[in-house]
Design an enzyme around this catalytic site. Structure first.
Site, PDB file in Angstrom:
ATOM      1  N   ASP A  87      -2.231  41.117  44.549  1.00 26.56           N
ATOM      2  CA  ASP A  87      -1.557  42.430  44.039  1.00 26.56           C
ATOM      3  C   ASP A  87      -2.381  42.767  42.800  1.00 26.56           C
ATOM      4  O   ASP A  87      -2.275  42.155  41.751  1.00 26.56           O
ATOM      5  CB  ASP A  87      -0.007  42.227  43.803  1.00 26.56           C
ATOM      6  CG  ASP A  87       0.676  43.355  43.067  1.00 26.56           C
ATOM      7  OD1 ASP A  87       0.146  44.344  43.434  1.00 26.56           O
ATOM      8  OD2 ASP A  87       1.857  43.231  42.672  1.00 26.56           O
ATOM      9  N   GLY A 132      -2.650  44.962  39.877  1.00 26.02           N
ATOM     10  CA  GLY A 132      -2.310  46.091  39.043  1.00 26.02           C
ATOM     11  C   GLY A 132      -3.198  46.608  37.957  1.00 26.02           C
ATOM     12  O   GLY A 132      -4.595  46.547  38.263  1.00 26.02           O
ATOM     13  N   ASP A 148       2.265  49.220  45.761  1.00 26.35           N
ATOM     14  CA  ASP A 148       3.024  47.988  45.299  1.00 26.35           C
ATOM     15  C   ASP A 148       4.469  48.242  45.282  1.00 26.35           C
ATOM     16  O   ASP A 148       5.247  47.323  45.460  1.00 26.35           O
ATOM     17  CB  ASP A 148       2.375  47.705  43.944  1.00 26.35           C
ATOM     18  CG  ASP A 148       2.640  48.853  42.830  1.00 26.35           C
ATOM     19  OD1 ASP A 148       2.788  50.065  43.283  1.00 26.35           O
ATOM     20  OD2 ASP A 148       2.693  48.747  41.408  1.00 26.35           O
ATOM     21  N   SER A 187       3.149  47.109  33.791  1.00 25.46           N
ATOM     22  CA  SER A 187       2.432  48.158  32.887  1.00 25.46           C
ATOM     23  C   SER A 187       3.307  49.411  32.797  1.00 25.46           C
ATOM     24  O   SER A 187       3.421  50.029  31.754  1.00 25.46           O
ATOM     25  CB  SER A 187       1.148  48.390  33.532  1.00 25.46           C
ATOM     26  OG  SER A 187       0.248  47.357  33.498  1.00 25.46           O
TER      27      SER A 187
END
Length: 213
Positions: A5, A7, A75, A93
């Site tokens: 994943d 990010g 996501d 974030s």
């Protein structure tokens, strides 16, 4: 097989044994022992993964998630896939909040991440260039600037999420998810939410492929 994943701040990995994360510019190639199947919200960091491990494959096209929400992040789609009913809070974030009811996505919204609030304060005044104190009491009014900032950040996030959750079950994930989940008695912290959704999508795609043979 390794699931990944990607990010904005970290690249998260899962290989059925453990979860780990690296900064995009410091991906540990020694850990990349198999083909990688990834989703990404950051094209620059995606290229850094591919540079570190060429056998990396974007599976965004097989994340099948029906929603009226325009532009829902990949996501967020993955995190919601394994939840039929409840509120999904991904605190990274940015803090994203999504609501699922009987397997249908009801919508959601986005807040700045905890670190993001600090950057916002810095832009207002150098006097506010102070770290957020996560231990700030929320039951008494602050009497100093750092506590006042921290109180404002935490209280605004918590009350906003509380208003959405009400009596529903809440599922927290992301780097700050474990911390935020402590404020919600009916919550569950699950760092596997996004990876679970990715695995569901892979299993569905493999099943469909077999049925077409």
């Amino acid at each position: 097989m390794i699931l990944c994943d990607i990010g904005n701040t970290y690249v998260h990995f899962y290989d059925k044994r453990k979860i780990w994360k690296n900064k995009p510019e410091a991906i540990d190639k020694k850990e990349l022992h198999a083909d990688i199947y990834y989703i990404s919200v950051n094209p620059t960091n995606e290229q850094k993964l591919i540079a570190a491990h060429k056998n990396s494959y974007n599976i965004a096209k097989i994340i099948d998630f029906d929603t009226p929400y325009m532009g829902l992040g990949i996501d967020r789609k993955a995190a919601c896939l394994g939840i039929d009913d409840g509120v999904i809070v991904d605190a990274g974030s940015a803090i994203t909040i999504d609501v699922m009811c009987q397997g249908k996505h009801q919508g959601g919204y986005i807040l700045p991440g905890l670190a993001g609030y600090g950057h916002i304060f810095e832009q207002i005044s150098t006097a506010l260039k102070l770290p957020i104190n996560f231990a700030t009491p929320l039951d008494t009014l602050p009497l100093d600037t750092q506590s006042a900032m921290s109180f404002g950040v935490l209280k605004s996030i918590i009350l906003c999420i509380q208003d959405t959750i009400k009596d529903q079950k809440a599922y927290f994930t992301g780097g700050d998810g474990k911390f935020l989940s402590k404020f919600f008695p009916k919550s569950v912290y699950n760092e596997m939410l996004v990876f679970n959704g990715m695995q569901i999508s892979i299993d569905q795609a493999l099943k469909y492929h077999k049925e077409q043979k």
